[in-house]
Design an enzyme around this catalytic site. Structure first.
Site, PDB file in Angstrom:
ATOM      1  N   ASP A   1       8.382  15.253  14.038  1.00 40.19           N
ATOM      2  CA  ASP A   1       8.609  14.435  12.980  1.00 40.19           C
ATOM      3  C   ASP A   1      10.231  15.096  12.191  1.00 40.19           C
ATOM      4  O   ASP A   1      10.690  15.890  12.881  1.00 40.19           O
ATOM      5  CB  ASP A   1       7.649  15.492  11.731  1.00 40.19           C
ATOM      6  CG  ASP A   1       7.490  13.603  11.508  1.00 40.19           C
ATOM      7  OD1 ASP A   1       6.431  13.532  10.537  1.00 40.19           O
ATOM      8  OD2 ASP A   1       8.457  13.886  10.095  1.00 40.19           O
TER       9      ASP A   1
ATOM     10  N   ALA B   1       0.394  -5.022   8.843  1.00 37.91           N
ATOM     11  CA  ALA B   1      -0.119  -6.127   8.134  1.00 37.91           C
ATOM     12  C   ALA B   1       1.544  -6.826   7.330  1.00 37.91           C
ATOM     13  O   ALA B   1       0.917  -8.215   6.704  1.00 37.91           O
ATOM     14  CB  ALA B   1      -1.152  -5.946   7.074  1.00 37.91           C
ATOM     15  N   CYS B   2       2.435  -5.658   7.026  1.00 39.49           N
ATOM     16  CA  CYS B   2       3.536  -7.117   6.354  1.00 39.49           C
ATOM     17  C   CYS B   2       4.603  -7.609   7.000  1.00 39.49           C
ATOM     18  O   CYS B   2       4.964  -8.292   6.584  1.00 39.49           O
ATOM     19  CB  CYS B   2       4.343  -5.167   6.046  1.00 39.49           C
ATOM     20  SG  CYS B   2       3.835  -4.740   4.251  1.00 39.49           S
TER      21      CYS B   2
ATOM     22  N   TYR C   1      10.743  -4.118   5.491  1.00 41.04           N
ATOM     23  CA  TYR C   1      10.054  -3.587   6.373  1.00 41.04           C
ATOM     24  C   TYR C   1       9.500  -4.277   7.702  1.00 41.04           C
ATOM     25  O   TYR C   1       9.136  -4.034   8.645  1.00 41.04           O
ATOM     26  CB  TYR C   1       8.760  -3.076   5.516  1.00 41.04           C
ATOM     27  CG  TYR C   1       8.011  -2.058   6.126  1.00 41.04           C
ATOM     28  CD1 TYR C   1       6.505  -1.893   6.197  1.00 41.04           C
ATOM     29  CD2 TYR C   1       7.782  -0.825   6.709  1.00 41.04           C
ATOM     30  CE1 TYR C   1       5.459  -1.673   6.456  1.00 41.04           C
ATOM     31  CE2 TYR C   1       7.274   0.274   6.910  1.00 41.04           C
ATOM     32  CZ  TYR C   1       6.022  -0.514   7.110  1.00 41.04           C
ATOM     33  OH  TYR C   1       4.607   0.989   7.824  1.00 41.04           O
TER      34      TYR C   1
ATOM     35  N   LYS D   1       9.086  -4.407  11.724  1.00 41.24           N
ATOM     36  CA  LYS D   1       7.957  -4.076  12.379  1.00 41.24           C
ATOM     37  C   LYS D   1       7.865  -4.873  13.274  1.00 41.24           C
ATOM     38  O   LYS D   1       7.316  -5.260  14.402  1.00 41.24           O
ATOM     39  CB  LYS D   1       6.431  -4.176  11.235  1.00 41.24           C
ATOM     40  CG  LYS D   1       6.661  -3.157  10.741  1.00 41.24           C
ATOM     41  CD  LYS D   1       6.159  -1.939  11.688  1.00 41.24           C
ATOM     42  CE  LYS D   1       6.312  -0.520  10.722  1.00 41.24           C
ATOM     43  NZ  LYS D   1       5.410   0.784  11.657  1.00 41.24           N
TER      44      LYS D   1
ATOM     45  N   GLU E   1       4.021   6.773  -2.313  1.00 37.59           N
ATOM     46  CA  GLU E   1       2.255   6.521  -2.964  1.00 37.59           C
ATOM     47  C   GLU E   1       1.669   5.398  -2.614  1.00 37.59           C
ATOM     48  O   GLU E   1       2.351   4.384  -3.295  1.00 37.59           O
ATOM     49  CB  GLU E   1       0.949   6.760  -3.184  1.00 37.59           C
ATOM     50  CG  GLU E   1       1.651   7.168  -4.729  1.00 37.59           C
ATOM     51  CD  GLU E   1       2.319   7.414  -5.027  1.00 37.59           C
ATOM     52  OE1 GLU E   1       3.020   7.258  -6.031  1.00 37.59           O
ATOM     53  OE2 GLU E   1       3.871   8.423  -4.433  1.00 37.59           O
ATOM     54  N   LYS E   2       0.734   4.445  -1.612  1.00 38.98           N
ATOM     55  CA  LYS E   2      -0.134   3.665  -1.315  1.00 38.98           C
ATOM     56  C   LYS E   2      -0.930   3.465  -2.676  1.00 38.98           C
ATOM     57  O   LYS E   2      -1.498   4.334  -3.496  1.00 38.98           O
ATOM     58  CB  LYS E   2      -0.667   2.820  -0.631  1.00 38.98           C
ATOM     59  CG  LYS E   2       0.852   2.468   0.461  1.00 38.98           C
ATOM     60  CD  LYS E   2       0.442   2.372   2.081  1.00 38.98           C
ATOM     61  CE  LYS E   2      -1.107   2.965   2.762  1.00 38.98           C
ATOM     62  NZ  LYS E   2      -0.508   3.583   3.887  1.00 38.98           N
TER      63      LYS E   2
HETATM   64  N1  GKE Z   1       1.292   2.091  -4.687  1.00 36.40           N
HETATM   65  C1  GKE Z   1       0.576   1.567  -5.903  1.00 36.40           C
HETATM   66  N2  GKE Z   1       1.135   2.140  -6.949  1.00 36.40           N
HETATM   67  N3  GKE Z   1       0.288  -0.036  -6.403  1.00 36.40           N
HETATM   68  C2  GKE Z   1      -0.115   0.015  -6.894  1.00 36.40           C
HETATM   69  C3  GKE Z   1      -0.381   0.327  -8.131  1.00 36.40           C
HETATM   70  C4  GKE Z   1      -0.064   1.867  -7.776  1.00 36.40           C
HETATM   71  O1  GKE Z   1       0.156   2.395  -9.730  1.00 36.40           O
HETATM   72  N4  GKE Z   1      -0.638  -0.267  -9.477  1.00 36.40           N
HETATM   73  C5  GKE Z   1      -1.332  -1.871  -8.661  1.00 36.40           C
HETATM   74  N5  GKE Z   1      -0.839  -1.218  -7.469  1.00 36.40           N
HETATM   75  C6  GKE Z   1      -0.247  -2.452  -6.943  1.00 36.40           C
HETATM   76  C7  GKE Z   1       0.636  -3.164  -5.974  1.00 36.40           C
HETATM   77  O2  GKE Z   1       1.217  -3.332  -7.387  1.00 36.40           O
HETATM   78  C8  GKE Z   1       0.043  -3.985  -4.984  1.00 36.40           C
HETATM   79  O3  GKE Z   1       0.396  -5.249  -5.848  1.00 36.40           O
HETATM   80  C9  GKE Z   1      -0.924  -3.753  -4.359  1.00 36.40           C
HETATM   81  O4  GKE Z   1      -1.176  -2.558  -5.010  1.00 36.40           O
HETATM   82  C10 GKE Z   1      -0.507  -2.558  -3.088  1.00 36.40           C
HETATM   83  O5  GKE Z   1      -0.206  -1.863  -3.248  1.00 36.40           O
HETATM   84  P1  GKE Z   1       0.381  -0.866  -2.359  1.00 36.40           P
HETATM   85  O6  GKE Z   1      -0.711  -0.473  -0.959  1.00 36.40           O
HETATM   86  O7  GKE Z   1       1.349   0.485  -2.596  1.00 36.40           O
HETATM   87  O8  GKE Z   1       0.861  -1.466  -1.039  1.00 36.40           O
HETATM   88  P2  GKE Z   1       1.016  -3.443  -0.061  1.00 36.40           P
HETATM   89  O9  GKE Z   1      -0.930  -3.220  -0.009  1.00 36.40           O
HETATM   90  O10 GKE Z   1       0.859  -3.869  -1.058  1.00 36.40           O
HETATM   91  O11 GKE Z   1       2.283  -3.257   1.046  1.00 36.40           O
HETATM   92  C11 GKE Z   1       1.488  -1.807   1.570  1.00 36.40           C
HETATM   93  O12 GKE Z   1       1.402  -2.865   3.163  1.00 36.40           O
HETATM   94  C12 GKE Z   1       1.200  -1.605   3.765  1.00 36.40           C
HETATM   95  C13 GKE Z   1       0.281  -2.326   5.348  1.00 36.40           C
HETATM   96  O13 GKE Z   1      -1.444  -2.866   4.350  1.00 36.40           O
HETATM   97  C14 GKE Z   1       2.723  -1.595   2.841  1.00 36.40           C
HETATM   98  O14 GKE Z   1       4.034  -1.132   0.910  1.00 36.40           O
HETATM   99  C15 GKE Z   1       3.044  -0.809   3.587  1.00 36.40           C
HETATM  100  O15 GKE Z   1       2.723   0.764   3.217  1.00 36.40           O
HETATM  101  C16 GKE Z   1       2.386  -1.150   4.719  1.00 36.40           C
HETATM  102  O16 GKE Z   1       2.652  -2.172   5.343  1.00 36.40           O
END
Ligand code: GKE
Length: 340
Positions: free
Chosen positions: A37, A122-123, A152, A156, A194-195
């Site tokens: 890493d 999934a992106c 991103y 991918k 963070e997600k």
């Molecule tokens: N991160 C985050 N933080 N998202 C939030 C929040 C918060 O405080 N509040 C609501 N959300 C909403 C976001 O606006 C989005 O619509 C949804 O939750 C999921 O956001 P996420 O978990 O950050 O990411 P996404 O699923 O949209 O996208 C991710 O997909 C992954 C693959 O499934 C990407 O960012 C990558 O982490 C990856 O490709």
């Protein structure tokens, strides 16, 4: 059968999924592991001293040769990534991860590695197929015609194709999985990468700790996603590496929820009800997304099945403990140093 004899290399081994994969391989009796890493060791999420730990920047071709030397299996999980809050604001950095995958494929070939796993996402899916909040189940063919998540997603998709052509043109054994929003303990829970599951858990823990009965939610809360617990991800990665599945395949839960429902579940676990403040200025990504698991069921007679409720309970309690530890002055993330 997971290879526990030959050297297994895990890139991104200091991160969430990489660290968890190293931990899982150790538990399965694998004694020949190299974790690589770019993060300094004291920022690794999990680190084990009976593993060969290397802190190196895999954007450099020469370091990829060192990382791949003597490898039987390579799990390439290294990428500059995060949730929506990171990938929407760092598109060039996300695309530069192409250097890691390109150099790791070249080094895998040069060093005679037997098998190579690439972590896609999934992106890659076409944005026009994710416009409704009704969580459209995305089939593998929905990646084309290509209209990926900016930055991103394009990296991918491009790297998926390079993995395929290294197999077709050079005979390198490659397997590719598209991860759908992986969450769980030992993942990023603060700092901007963070997600949603970790972010919502952190916000609920903070609201409870500070007696602040409100929570900020990005977007309208109607966005839909499926979230896959880390243990399902690890099992799926190894099943796909050991499989005859040649095309990129979905690795995700098919239990879709709205972000409002995600907040309901975390509030339920915390035993609290918060006033919701919706912030439409924050990154939201696609409106709706879910994983169609027809193909993985057909090939493996298996699909991720740990329920969101069960996964969130473990994730919430881990983030709660991290939060409390941090409030007590511990350096943010309490790491697991295993001394043999
Ligand atoms: N991160 C985050 N933080 N998202 C939030 C929040 C918060 O405080 N509040 C609501 N959300 C909403 C976001 O606006 C989005 O619509 C949804 O939750 C999921 O956001 P996420 O978990 O950050 O990411 P996404 O699923 O949209 O996208 C991710 O997909 C992954 C693959 O499934 C990407 O960012 C990558 O982490 C990856 O490709």
């Amino acid at each position: 059968m997971t290879n526990t004899a030959g050297l297994v290399v895990v890139t991104g081994g200091g991160g969430f999924i990489g660290g968890a994969l190293v931990a899982s391989l150790r538990k399965q009796g694998c004694q020949n592991i190299r974790a690589v890493d770019v993060k300094p060791f004291d920022h690794w999420y999990q680190r084990f001293d009976d593993v060969e730990n290397l802190c190196m920047d895999l954007n450099e071709k020469s370091t990829c040769d060192v990382a791949a030397r003597g490898a039987h299996d390579i799990y390439n999980l290294a990428a500059n990534m995060g949730g929506m809050g990171f990938i929407e604001k760092n598109k060039a950095l996300c695309m530069l991860s192409v250097l890691i995958n390109t150099h790791m494929l070249q080094s895998a070939l040069k060093q005679g590695a037997s098998r190579f796993f690439y972590a896609s996402s999934a992106c890659v899916y076409n944005g026009d197929k994710q416009k409704t909040f009704e969580a459209p189940s995305l089939k593998e063919e929905d990646a084309y015609p290509a209209l990926c998540e900016d930055g991103y997603g394009w990296e991918k998709l491009f790297s998926e194709r390079m993995s395929r052509h290294f197999r077709e043109d050079f005979g390198l054994y490659t397997r590719v999985a598209r991860f759908h929003n992986v969450y769980g303990p030992w993942g990023t829970w603060f700092g901007g990468r963070e997600k949603a599951p970790a972010a919502i858990c952190r916000k609920v823990v903070e609201a409870k700790a500070k007696n602040k009965h409100e929570i900020d939610i990005w977007g309208t809360g109607n966005q839909t996603r499926s979230f896959m617990y880390i243990d399902d991800c690890l099992e799926g990665v190894q099943k796909i590496m050991n499989s005859e599945i040649l095309e990129p395949i979905n690795l995700g839960s098919s239990e879709a929820v709205s972000i409002n429902q995600l907040v309901d579940m975390v509030e339920g676990i915390a035993g609290i009800r918060l006033e919701r403040k919706y912030d439409l200025t924050q990154p939201q990504g696609v409106n709706g997304r879910n994983s169609d698991n027809t193909l993985i069921q057909k090939y493996l007679h298996w699909e991720p099945s740990i329920s969101l409720q069960a996964g969130l309970e473990k994730t919430y309690s881990w983030i709660h403990d991290q939060y409390v530890a941090r409030e007590k002055g511990a350096a943010g993330v309490v790491r697991e140093f295993v001394t043999s």
